[in-house]
Scaffold this motif. Structure first.
Motif, PDB file in Angstrom:
ATOM      1  N   MET A 165       0.839  -1.184   0.000  1.00 37.34           N
ATOM      2  CA  MET A 165       0.000   0.000   0.000  1.00 37.34           C
ATOM      3  C   MET A 165       0.881   1.243   0.000  1.00 37.34           C
ATOM      4  O   MET A 165       2.008   1.222   0.502  1.00 37.34           O
ATOM      5  N   VAL A 166       0.345   2.337  -0.531  1.00 34.53           N
ATOM      6  CA  VAL A 166       1.106   3.584  -0.658  1.00 34.53           C
ATOM      7  C   VAL A 166       0.398   4.686   0.130  1.00 34.53           C
ATOM      8  O   VAL A 166      -0.828   4.819   0.056  1.00 34.53           O
ATOM      9  N   LEU A 167       1.166   5.474   0.884  1.00 35.62           N
ATOM     10  CA  LEU A 167       0.582   6.579   1.635  1.00 35.62           C
ATOM     11  C   LEU A 167       0.059   7.656   0.691  1.00 35.62           C
ATOM     12  O   LEU A 167       0.770   8.103  -0.216  1.00 35.62           O
ATOM     13  N   LYS A 168      -1.175   8.073   0.929  1.00 35.13           N
ATOM     14  CA  LYS A 168      -1.819   9.076   0.096  1.00 35.13           C
ATOM     15  C   LYS A 168      -1.236  10.462   0.364  1.00 35.13           C
ATOM     16  O   LYS A 168      -0.801  10.743   1.473  1.00 35.13           O
ATOM     17  N   PRO A 169      -1.250  11.341  -0.620  1.00 39.24           N
ATOM     18  CA  PRO A 169      -0.672  12.674  -0.411  1.00 39.24           C
ATOM     19  C   PRO A 169      -1.547  13.604   0.417  1.00 39.24           C
ATOM     20  O   PRO A 169      -1.015  14.431   1.169  1.00 39.24           O
ATOM     21  N   ASP A 170      -2.887  13.495   0.301  1.00 41.14           N
ATOM     22  CA  ASP A 170      -3.748  14.503   0.910  1.00 41.14           C
ATOM     23  C   ASP A 170      -3.654  14.604   2.432  1.00 41.14           C
ATOM     24  O   ASP A 170      -3.606  15.721   2.957  1.00 41.14           O
ATOM     25  N   PRO A 171      -3.614  13.498   3.189  1.00 41.44           N
ATOM     26  CA  PRO A 171      -3.478  13.669   4.650  1.00 41.44           C
ATOM     27  C   PRO A 171      -2.148  14.301   5.052  1.00 41.44           C
ATOM     28  O   PRO A 171      -2.097  15.102   5.991  1.00 41.44           O
ATOM     29  N   ILE A 172      -1.067  13.951   4.345  1.00 38.74           N
ATOM     30  CA  ILE A 172       0.255  14.478   4.676  1.00 38.74           C
ATOM     31  C   ILE A 172       0.323  15.969   4.370  1.00 38.74           C
ATOM     32  O   ILE A 172       0.787  16.775   5.198  1.00 38.74           O
ATOM     33  N   PHE A 173      -0.146  16.367   3.198  1.00 37.51           N
ATOM     34  CA  PHE A 173      -0.143  17.783   2.837  1.00 37.51           C
ATOM     35  C   PHE A 173      -0.998  18.585   3.817  1.00 37.51           C
ATOM     36  O   PHE A 173      -0.599  19.674   4.263  1.00 37.51           O
ATOM     37  N   ALA A 174      -2.182  18.057   4.163  1.00 36.45           N
ATOM     38  CA  ALA A 174      -3.081  18.772   5.073  1.00 36.45           C
ATOM     39  C   ALA A 174      -2.461  18.927   6.458  1.00 36.45           C
ATOM     40  O   ALA A 174      -2.593  19.983   7.096  1.00 36.45           O
ATOM     41  N   ALA A 175      -1.773  17.896   6.926  1.00 33.58           N
ATOM     42  CA  ALA A 175      -1.140  17.960   8.246  1.00 33.58           C
ATOM     43  C   ALA A 175      -0.036  19.014   8.273  1.00 33.58           C
ATOM     44  O   ALA A 175       0.056  19.809   9.217  1.00 33.58           O
ATOM     45  N   VAL A 176       0.793  19.029   7.232  1.00 38.73           N
ATOM     46  CA  VAL A 176       1.872  20.008   7.178  1.00 38.73           C
ATOM     47  C   VAL A 176       1.314  21.423   7.092  1.00 38.73           C
ATOM     48  O   VAL A 176       1.791  22.349   7.771  1.00 38.73           O
ATOM     49  N   GLU A 177       0.295  21.617   6.279  1.00 40.51           N
ATOM     50  CA  GLU A 177      -0.300  22.953   6.140  1.00 40.51           C
ATOM     51  C   GLU A 177      -0.932  23.426   7.445  1.00 40.51           C
ATOM     52  O   GLU A 177      -0.927  24.624   7.747  1.00 40.51           O
ATOM     53  N   ASP A 178      -1.445  22.495   8.234  1.00 42.77           N
ATOM     54  CA  ASP A 178      -2.010  22.860   9.533  1.00 42.77           C
ATOM     55  C   ASP A 178      -0.906  23.250  10.512  1.00 42.77           C
ATOM     56  O   ASP A 178      -1.074  24.163  11.325  1.00 42.77           O
ATOM     57  N   LEU A 179       0.220  22.569  10.428  1.00 43.75           N
ATOM     58  CA  LEU A 179       1.349  22.854  11.319  1.00 43.75           C
ATOM     59  C   LEU A 179       2.094  24.114  10.920  1.00 43.75           C
ATOM     60  O   LEU A 179       2.787  24.718  11.738  1.00 43.75           O
ATOM     61  N   CYS A 232       6.894  10.155   8.989  1.00 43.75           N
ATOM     62  CA  CYS A 232       7.204   8.736   9.184  1.00 43.75           C
ATOM     63  C   CYS A 232       6.195   7.891   8.424  1.00 43.75           C
ATOM     64  O   CYS A 232       4.996   7.942   8.710  1.00 43.75           O
ATOM     65  N   GLY A 233       6.665   7.119   7.482  1.00 41.27           N
ATOM     66  CA  GLY A 233       5.770   6.290   6.690  1.00 41.27           C
ATOM     67  C   GLY A 233       5.746   4.848   7.128  1.00 41.27           C
ATOM     68  O   GLY A 233       6.600   4.384   7.886  1.00 41.27           O
ATOM     69  N   HIS A 234       4.743   4.159   6.676  1.00 39.67           N
ATOM     70  CA  HIS A 234       4.630   2.705   6.810  1.00 39.67           C
ATOM     71  C   HIS A 234       4.210   2.192   5.437  1.00 39.67           C
ATOM     72  O   HIS A 234       4.179   2.930   4.461  1.00 39.67           O
ATOM     73  N   TYR A 235       3.905   0.919   5.359  1.00 41.87           N
ATOM     74  CA  TYR A 235       3.423   0.339   4.109  1.00 41.87           C
ATOM     75  C   TYR A 235       4.541   0.325   3.056  1.00 41.87           C
ATOM     76  O   TYR A 235       5.719   0.356   3.369  1.00 41.87           O
ATOM     77  N   GLU A 236       4.144   0.326   1.784  1.00 43.99           N
ATOM     78  CA  GLU A 236       5.110   0.164   0.699  1.00 43.99           C
ATOM     79  C   GLU A 236       5.920   1.418   0.433  1.00 43.99           C
ATOM     80  O   GLU A 236       7.076   1.357   0.056  1.00 43.99           O
ATOM     81  N   GLY A 237       5.318   2.592   0.624  1.00 42.38           N
ATOM     82  CA  GLY A 237       6.056   3.815   0.351  1.00 42.38           C
ATOM     83  C   GLY A 237       5.138   5.016   0.337  1.00 42.38           C
ATOM     84  O   GLY A 237       4.026   4.983   0.860  1.00 42.38           O
ATOM     85  N   TYR A 238       5.642   6.106  -0.232  1.00 45.65           N
ATOM     86  CA  TYR A 238       4.918   7.370  -0.279  1.00 45.65           C
ATOM     87  C   TYR A 238       4.466   7.672  -1.698  1.00 45.65           C
ATOM     88  O   TYR A 238       5.160   7.343  -2.660  1.00 45.65           O
ATOM     89  N   ASP A 239       3.339   8.345  -1.814  1.00 50.00           N
ATOM     90  CA  ASP A 239       2.984   8.933  -3.098  1.00 50.00           C
ATOM     91  C   ASP A 239       4.107   9.895  -3.488  1.00 50.00           C
ATOM     92  O   ASP A 239       4.562  10.707  -2.677  1.00 50.00           O
ATOM     93  N   GLU A 240       4.561   9.806  -4.716  1.00 47.70           N
ATOM     94  CA  GLU A 240       5.730  10.565  -5.154  1.00 47.70           C
ATOM     95  C   GLU A 240       5.536  12.068  -5.040  1.00 47.70           C
ATOM     96  O   GLU A 240       6.499  12.827  -4.905  1.00 47.70           O
ATOM     97  N   ARG A 241       4.289  12.546  -5.058  1.00 47.16           N
ATOM     98  CA  ARG A 241       4.035  13.973  -4.955  1.00 47.16           C
ATOM     99  C   ARG A 241       4.438  14.527  -3.593  1.00 47.16           C
ATOM    100  O   ARG A 241       4.783  15.698  -3.476  1.00 47.16           O
ATOM    101  N   ILE A 242       4.423  13.684  -2.566  1.00 43.99           N
ATOM    102  CA  ILE A 242       4.919  14.095  -1.251  1.00 43.99           C
ATOM    103  C   ILE A 242       6.414  14.375  -1.343  1.00 43.99           C
ATOM    104  O   ILE A 242       6.910  15.404  -0.881  1.00 43.99           O
ATOM    105  N   ARG A 243       7.101  13.462  -1.983  1.00 41.73           N
ATOM    106  CA  ARG A 243       8.558  13.567  -2.118  1.00 41.73           C
ATOM    107  C   ARG A 243       8.963  14.768  -2.980  1.00 41.73           C
ATOM    108  O   ARG A 243       9.892  15.500  -2.662  1.00 41.73           O
ATOM    109  N   GLU A 244       8.246  14.986  -4.062  1.00 37.58           N
ATOM    110  CA  GLU A 244       8.656  15.997  -5.031  1.00 37.58           C
ATOM    111  C   GLU A 244       8.223  17.419  -4.672  1.00 37.58           C
ATOM    112  O   GLU A 244       8.913  18.379  -5.004  1.00 37.58           O
ATOM    113  N   HIS A 245       7.083  17.559  -3.992  1.00 42.85           N
ATOM    114  CA  HIS A 245       6.507  18.891  -3.840  1.00 42.85           C
ATOM    115  C   HIS A 245       6.289  19.336  -2.393  1.00 42.85           C
ATOM    116  O   HIS A 245       5.736  20.410  -2.167  1.00 42.85           O
TER     117      HIS A 245
END
Length: 249
Positions: free
Chosen positions: A61-75, A113-126
């Motif tokens: 499974m791959v971590l979705k970008p939307d929860p990560i982006f939303a968390a960072v924007e909130d912080l 901190c990720g789990h599963y197979e990896g991250y959506d590449e948009r997290i890494r790139e943007h």
């Protein structure tokens, strides 16, 4: 005060680490603010889903970008603020003491901190500014590496250690491994502390410590010597020690 936020699915893992020992004391002194944030809280799914199957197929499974982006924007509500956003990733740059010193100069660090197979590449790139790994091996997730890096960075902050020289003389801080240490008793089961450490001659003690640091690095991590800041006399001394070691084998 430095602020450190860790985005994780398992914030309970950080409770003891952030509240104990050096990290706990640093937080109590107001030197650092430590937060473990569950990014599942930022999922838009009614089930709190933060991962999905990869496009194109494949296992895991791959971590979705939307929860990560939303968390960072909130912080980081202030878009002008520029925190270092660090992705814990086996593909990342290997973490070193030099990197710890660099990160210790920042005001705000965010670890993902990720789990599963990896991250959506948009997290890494943007989103992220750094990708870090603590070694060439696989762990269940990024939590333990994040704890390691946070500890390494926080102990460098002014006022954290009781003795400010401790961080300066640690292994790798000078580019070399640290010299041997001894304490009381001066003799234990027939094993004696080197005479130079009992001499009270600070110049000789410092010379001995430097030589021991060089020798230990030569024996255990000779790769570090390639980039170490050494005098010509020290390099000649190391060559001599290396030849003596080869002759005794």
């Amino acid at each position: 005060m430095m602020k450190i936020d860790v985005l994780t699915l398992f914030p309970e893992m950080f409770t003891g680490v952030f509240g104990s020992s050096i990290l706990g004391k640093a937080a109590a002194k107001g030197i650092v603010e430590l937060n473990a944030v569950n990014f599942r809280n930022y999922s838009t799914s009614k089930h709190g889903t933060v991962d999905d199957t990869p496009y194109g197929g494949g296992g895991g499974m791959v971590l979705k970008p939307d929860p990560i982006f939303a968390a960072v924007e909130d912080l980081v509500p202030d878009q002008a603020a520029k925190p270092r956003i660090i992705l814990m990733c086996p593909q990342g740059e290997t973490f070193t003491q030099k990197k710890a010193e660099e990160l210790s100069q920042e005001q705000h660090l965010i670890f993902i901190c990720g789990h599963y197979e990896g991250y959506d590449e948009r997290i890494r790139e943007h989103l992220v500014t750094d990708e870090l790994s603590i070694g060439d091996y696989v762990l269940t997730g990024g939590e333990l590496p994040a704890m390691t890096i946070v500890d390494s960075v926080v102990r460098l902050l002014p006022g954290v250690l009781g003795n400010e020289m401790s961080a300066v003389t640690d292994s790798f801080s000078t580019g070399l491994l640290e010299y041997p240490h001894y304490t009381r008793p001066a003799e234990f089961r027939g094993l004696k502390v080197p005479d130079v450490l009992l001499s009270g001659h600070h110049g000789n003690v410092e010379k001995w410590r430097r030589e021991q640091s060089l020798l230990r690095t030569l024996q255990r991590r000779p790769d570090l010597l390639e980039h170490a800041d050494l005098s010509e006399a020290e390099r000649r001394w190391l060559v001599l020690q290396d030849k003596r070691s080869e002759a005794s084998e």
